[in-house]
Write a protein that holds these residues in place. Structure first.
Motif, PDB file in Angstrom:
ATOM      1  N   ARG A   1       0.860  -1.187   0.000  1.00 49.56           N
ATOM      2  CA  ARG A   1       0.000   0.000   0.000  1.00 49.56           C
ATOM      3  C   ARG A   1       0.890   1.229   0.000  1.00 49.56           C
ATOM      4  O   ARG A   1       1.913   1.245   0.669  1.00 49.56           O
ATOM      5  CB  ARG A   1      -0.862   0.025   1.265  1.00 49.56           C
TER       6      ARG A   1
ATOM      7  N   GLU B   1       1.178   4.966  -8.150  1.00 50.21           N
ATOM      8  CA  GLU B   1       1.423   5.168  -6.707  1.00 50.21           C
ATOM      9  C   GLU B   1       0.413   6.124  -6.058  1.00 50.21           C
ATOM     10  O   GLU B   1      -0.057   5.871  -4.959  1.00 50.21           O
ATOM     11  CB  GLU B   1       2.843   5.689  -6.460  1.00 50.21           C
TER      12      GLU B   1
ATOM     13  N   LEU C   1      -4.652   7.768  -1.978  1.00 45.51           N
ATOM     14  CA  LEU C   1      -5.727   8.610  -2.519  1.00 45.51           C
ATOM     15  C   LEU C   1      -5.565  10.040  -1.996  1.00 45.51           C
ATOM     16  O   LEU C   1      -5.701  10.302  -0.797  1.00 45.51           O
ATOM     17  CB  LEU C   1      -7.102   8.040  -2.144  1.00 45.51           C
TER      18      LEU C   1
ATOM     19  N   ILE D   1      -3.162   8.425  -6.701  1.00 42.30           N
ATOM     20  CA  ILE D   1      -4.298   8.864  -7.516  1.00 42.30           C
ATOM     21  C   ILE D   1      -4.765  10.190  -6.945  1.00 42.30           C
ATOM     22  O   ILE D   1      -5.116  10.284  -5.765  1.00 42.30           O
ATOM     23  CB  ILE D   1      -5.435   7.818  -7.517  1.00 42.30           C
TER      24      ILE D   1
ATOM     25  N   VAL E   1     -10.122   2.200  -5.100  1.00 41.28           N
ATOM     26  CA  VAL E   1      -8.676   2.236  -4.836  1.00 41.28           C
ATOM     27  C   VAL E   1      -8.297   1.339  -3.666  1.00 41.28           C
ATOM     28  O   VAL E   1      -8.801   1.501  -2.556  1.00 41.28           O
ATOM     29  CB  VAL E   1      -8.212   3.691  -4.563  1.00 41.28           C
ATOM     30  N   LYS E   2      -7.397   0.399  -3.958  1.00 40.12           N
ATOM     31  CA  LYS E   2      -6.972  -0.542  -2.917  1.00 40.12           C
ATOM     32  C   LYS E   2      -5.510  -0.352  -2.523  1.00 40.12           C
ATOM     33  O   LYS E   2      -5.132  -0.574  -1.390  1.00 40.12           O
ATOM     34  CB  LYS E   2      -7.170  -1.982  -3.407  1.00 40.12           C
ATOM     35  N   ARG E   3      -4.674   0.018  -3.486  1.00 35.15           N
ATOM     36  CA  ARG E   3      -3.234   0.086  -3.222  1.00 35.15           C
ATOM     37  C   ARG E   3      -2.672   1.503  -3.254  1.00 35.15           C
ATOM     38  O   ARG E   3      -1.836   1.867  -2.424  1.00 35.15           O
ATOM     39  CB  ARG E   3      -2.486  -0.785  -4.241  1.00 35.15           C
ATOM     40  N   ALA E   4      -3.121   2.280  -4.190  1.00 27.57           N
ATOM     41  CA  ALA E   4      -2.554   3.631  -4.367  1.00 27.57           C
ATOM     42  C   ALA E   4      -2.919   4.521  -3.185  1.00 27.57           C
ATOM     43  O   ALA E   4      -3.858   4.246  -2.452  1.00 27.57           O
ATOM     44  CB  ALA E   4      -3.079   4.245  -5.656  1.00 27.57           C
TER      45      ALA E   4
ATOM     46  N   ASP F   1      -5.387   1.962 -10.402  1.00 29.95           N
ATOM     47  CA  ASP F   1      -4.913   1.194  -9.242  1.00 29.95           C
ATOM     48  C   ASP F   1      -4.370  -0.160  -9.697  1.00 29.95           C
ATOM     49  O   ASP F   1      -3.290  -0.581  -9.268  1.00 29.95           O
ATOM     50  CB  ASP F   1      -6.069   1.024  -8.252  1.00 29.95           C
ATOM     51  N   ASP F   2      -5.095  -0.831 -10.595  1.00 27.16           N
ATOM     52  CA  ASP F   2      -4.654  -2.131 -11.134  1.00 27.16           C
ATOM     53  C   ASP F   2      -3.323  -1.991 -11.882  1.00 27.16           C
ATOM     54  O   ASP F   2      -2.501  -2.898 -11.874  1.00 27.16           O
ATOM     55  CB  ASP F   2      -5.687  -2.709 -12.105  1.00 27.16           C
TER      56      ASP F   2
ATOM     57  N   ALA G   1     -10.376   5.011 -11.854  1.00 25.44           N
ATOM     58  CA  ALA G   1      -9.584   4.798 -10.639  1.00 25.44           C
ATOM     59  C   ALA G   1      -9.202   3.326 -10.503  1.00 25.44           C
ATOM     60  O   ALA G   1      -8.076   2.992 -10.132  1.00 25.44           O
ATOM     61  CB  ALA G   1     -10.375   5.268  -9.419  1.00 25.44           C
ATOM     62  N   ARG G   2     -10.130   2.421 -10.821  1.00 22.63           N
ATOM     63  CA  ARG G   2      -9.829   0.987 -10.711  1.00 22.63           C
ATOM     64  C   ARG G   2      -8.726   0.588 -11.695  1.00 22.63           C
ATOM     65  O   ARG G   2      -7.817  -0.168 -11.357  1.00 22.63           O
ATOM     66  CB  ARG G   2     -11.108   0.163 -10.955  1.00 22.63           C
TER      67      ARG G   2
END
Ligand code: KIV
Length: 272
Positions: free
Chosen positions: A10, A46, A88, A48, A83-86, A41-42, A37-38
């Motif tokens: 993350r 780093e 925000l 968004i 967003v899961k990793r980037a 992120d995929d 955004a998806r």
């Protein structure tokens, strides 16, 4: 220098700092909607940024001045779901943070609480220091924004390159050092000479993220719609077009219209 970022599960302010220390370049792009955004992120971006450029590319406005805090919160909330990793990051819109520190802190707090943003971005130099110190103290990470700051367009009168003259360049370096000392984790440098961006990058411990500021920044940012070639009317030289979506979209729309008119769509297979 590594081009791999997958080791980071993350992206946090700590990651951004570590990347600067290791000399790893950071990539940031904008998003205002869930699907974009998806995809970002995929793809492994780093940061968004839900930019107030939403005014130009989504709302069809000439400047970023009219965007409201509620509109920024709305778009950031939508992006949050994807967003899961980037990291925000949300832009604070014009007049949501300039009146006084108390009101600004409340508005930045609203942004984090209501939208799910992990950090806020705000334009301006040394006059922002008391606010930034308070926000960082409270636990709200801040990214600064210097150079061409679009919320000041009526003061500048033009979107041309900033800080070409030595007095403005000197002021910009001082502002960057002051922001860095106040605790920002990054500074967007927009449309300034690359040599000046290099000097700022060397002078601060936080990350510099360039847009039209040359190759010597710690990272780069572009407006996603611009780098995808969706906006034929906007072609500054700092935007590299990684796709030509306006043409692809127009062709797709025309093909659909033709198919409907000729009763070629839907087919039997596309029917129930
Ligand atoms: O609003 C925005 O998209 C921005 C980027 C251009 C940095 O501030």
């Amino acid at each position: 220098m590594s081009t791999q970022t997958s080791e980071y599960k993350r992206i946090t302010t700590k990651t951004v700092l570590a990347m600067k220390q290791k000399g790893e370049k950071l990539a940031m792009l904008t998003a205002y909607d869930f699907i974009t955004a998806r995809l970002l992120d995929d793809a492994g971006i780093e940061i968004i940024l839900v930019g107030d450029s939403v005014a130009n590319v989504v709302q069809g406005l000439e400047t970023t001045i009219p965007v409201t805090l509620d509109e920024m919160i709305y778009h950031t909330k939508v992006v949050r779901r994807a967003v899961k990793r980037a990291m925000l990051l949300a832009d604070m819109p014009f007049m949501s943070y300039q009146v006084d520190v108390k009101e600004a802190v409340r508005n930045c707090g609203r942004m984090l609480k209501e939208s799910g943003a992990e950090a806020v971005k705000m334009e301006g130099g040394s006059r922002m220091i008391p606010l930034i110190e308070q926000l960082v103290d409270i636990g709200i990470p801040v990214m600064g924004h210097l150079g061409l700051t679009p919320q000041s367009i009526y003061k500048f009168g033009t979107y041309e390159v900033r800080a070409k003259e030595s007095a403005e360049a000197k002021q910009l370096v001082n502002d960057a050092i002051a922001l860095d000392k106040a605790g920002v984790f990054g500074i967007v440098l927009e449309k300034i000479p690359d040599t000046l961006a290099a000097k700022v990058t060397k002078s601060v411990s936080c990350s510099t993220i360039g847009i039209g500021a040359g190759a010597f920044c710690d990272g780069q940012v572009l407006v996603t719609n611009d780098m995808l070639g969706m906006n034929e009317q906007f072609r500054p030289r700092f935007v590299r077009k990684y796709a030509n979506l306006s043409e692809e979209m127009r062709t797709a729309f025309q093909s659909y219209i033709a198919d409907v008119k000729l009763a070629k769509f839907p087919s039997k297979k596309e029917s129930y």
